[in-house]
Scaffold this motif. Structure first.
Motif, mmCIF file in Angstrom:
data_model
loop_
_atom_site.group_PDB
_atom_site.id
_atom_site.type_symbol
_atom_site.label_atom_id
_atom_site.label_comp_id
_atom_site.label_asym_id
_atom_site.label_seq_id
_atom_site.Cartn_x
_atom_site.Cartn_y
_atom_site.Cartn_z
ATOM 1 N N LEU A 1 0.801 -1.221 0.000
ATOM 2 C CA LEU A 1 0.000 0.000 0.000
ATOM 3 C C LEU A 1 0.836 1.275 0.000
ATOM 4 O O LEU A 1 0.306 2.355 -0.221
ATOM 5 N N THR B 1 -1.796 5.495 -5.706
ATOM 6 C CA THR B 1 -1.725 4.550 -4.598
ATOM 7 C C THR B 1 -2.848 4.889 -3.625
ATOM 8 O O THR B 1 -3.519 5.921 -3.749
ATOM 9 N N LYS B 2 -3.055 4.045 -2.630
ATOM 10 C CA LYS B 2 -4.234 4.175 -1.775
ATOM 11 C C LYS B 2 -4.294 5.513 -1.051
ATOM 12 O O LYS B 2 -5.374 6.072 -0.835
ATOM 13 N N ASP B 3 -3.143 6.057 -0.665
ATOM 14 C CA ASP B 3 -3.141 7.318 0.082
ATOM 15 C C ASP B 3 -3.654 8.485 -0.748
ATOM 16 O O ASP B 3 -4.068 9.513 -0.205
ATOM 17 N N ALA C 1 -5.812 7.903 -3.658
ATOM 18 C CA ALA C 1 -7.009 7.534 -4.412
ATOM 19 C C ALA C 1 -8.271 8.065 -3.738
ATOM 20 O O ALA C 1 -8.403 8.029 -2.512
ATOM 21 N N ASN D 1 -10.204 2.667 -7.711
ATOM 22 C CA ASN D 1 -9.180 1.642 -7.597
ATOM 23 C C ASN D 1 -7.813 2.278 -7.349
ATOM 24 O O ASN D 1 -7.478 3.314 -7.932
ATOM 25 N N ALA D 2 -7.031 1.657 -6.492
ATOM 26 C CA ALA D 2 -5.680 2.118 -6.198
ATOM 27 C C ALA D 2 -4.677 1.063 -6.657
ATOM 28 O O ALA D 2 -4.960 -0.136 -6.617
ATOM 29 N N SER E 1 -0.792 -0.771 -6.459
ATOM 30 C CA SER E 1 0.137 -1.162 -5.403
ATOM 31 C C SER E 1 1.436 -0.372 -5.513
ATOM 32 O O SER E 1 1.678 0.348 -6.490
#
Length: 368
Positions: free
Chosen positions: A299, A340-342, A344, A349-350, A352
């Motif tokens: 992540l 990336t998730k931070d 998005a 969708n994020a 990896s």
């Protein structure tokens, strides 16, 4: 082909994960004629597990011999109980002190594609380009006495000493003014001269350096707490913001969130120029920590680590075109919507950590 000596210190937590993405870039540039001689060693908790110290003497020798050090992150709850002198962060502090890395450069740039990722309104952060210059080897982190003692009545007393000399302030002020000349030629100097004697000296010395050597630059003095407020209220008023070790630590983290995520902020730590070679000792690291809560989950955002490598290309190796190319690749990847998730948005969708690194390499291929 010139060979540049790099020491990689991935460290703990997500440090090794983001460092792997930089290793892809080192390989990519090497295939195109930019040679790197790399070594890898332990620092932080990883070094404690192996050697019972936060950084070994062998690793320090490698750091002294390298043209630049790339540093990941250190620390985590696993090492909460280790002796204070061997805590993971002690490895980072020793590197800064022993290499003489007194000037910490922390750019805070809001990429156009990320203006909506900040917690502030788009109009407040869009186009943001601040450079925080933090004094890195003095102040309360290194001042003595530094102690935690038990008193006769059984209570405890803790002491940390804020300490600065004229010379320490002069050299960081010169770095700030020199960098400002290449930007908008404005320096904001942050301290607490209203309540701290070190702040009084800081303001006096910065003013004197400005008058004697950089009179064509714009200088403003701002109290550090007000600087924190202004960074949130109207951050684009700042160009170069110079401050001490403690306030620089705090203000640069505030600036990081203006850009959308701590995962976006790189940094450079530079020493004095060698009188013979003109080279500086240097270490480059992302501002984010080891993030043990997401370690091993893919992540982590590697862009701060990648940006730190870009700063090494620019400041240690003089590879301006390569640094510009890497920045362009990052800009284009973010503009494509890759997150990336931070970064998005909710419900999207994020990618990896590895996917983001691969996307940067793919874009470098397209640009070249």
């Amino acid at each position: 082909m010139a060979t540049h000596k790099l020491l990689l210190l991935p460290g703990d937590g997500i440090g090794p994960e983001v460092m792997k993405e930089v290793e892809k870039l080192i390989g990519w540039f090497a295939k195109r004629g930019v040679g790197f001689e790399t070594e890898k060693d332990l620092v932080g908790g990883a070094a404690y597990d192996a050697h019972k110290v936060a950084i070994s003497e062998d690793a320090m020798k490698r750091a002294q011999a390298a043209d630049a050090v790339l540093f990941g992150a250190v620390g985590g709850p696993k090492w909460d109980g280790v002796p204070y002198a061997a805590r993971p962060e002690a490895g980072l502090l020793r590197l800064r002190k022993d290499l003489g890395l007194f000037a910490n450069l922390r750019p805070a740039i809001c990429y156009p594609a990320l203006a909506d990722s900040s917690t502030l309104k788009r109009e407040v952060v869009e186009g943001l380009d601040i450079l925080i210059v933090r004094e890195l080897t003095g102040g309360v982190y290194f001042g003595e006495p530094k102690e935690l003692v038990t008193l006769e009545d059984g209570s405890q007393r803790a002491v940390d000493t804020q300490l600065y000399t004229t010379g320490e302030i002069e050299r960081i002020a010169r770095v700030a003014f020199d960098l400002a000349k290449k930007r908008r030629n404005k320096v904001s100097s942050a301290e607490k001269s209203n309540v701290m004697k070190t702040g009084v000296l800081w303001r006096q010395v910065v003013s004197r350096v400005h008058k004697a050597e950089f009179a064509d630059a714009q200088l403003e003095h701002v109290l550090a707490d007000n600087a924190a407020m202004q960074l949130v209220k109207n951050p684009k008023q700042f160009d170069v913001l110079v401050t001490d070790n403690l306030f620089g630590d705090i203000l640069s983290d505030i600036a990081a969130m203006l850009t959308g995520s701590l995962g976006m902020l790189p940094s450079a730590a530079l020493g004095a120029e060698d009188a013979v070679t003109g080279k500086r000792k240097a270490m480059y690291e992302p501002v984010h920590g080891s993030a043990p809560d997401i370690t091993g989950k893919g992540l982590a955002n590697p862009l701060a680590m990648i940006g730190s490598f870009g700063m090494a290309l620019r400041y240690s190796f003089g590879l301006t075109e390569e640094a510009d190319l890497l920045e362009k690749a990052v800009t284009n990847v973010l503009a494509s919507g890759t997150r990336t998730k931070d970064l998005a948005a909710a419900g999207t969708n994020a990618v990896s950590t590895t996917d983001m690194g691969d996307a940067i390499v793919k874009e470098l291929n397209a640009l070249s």
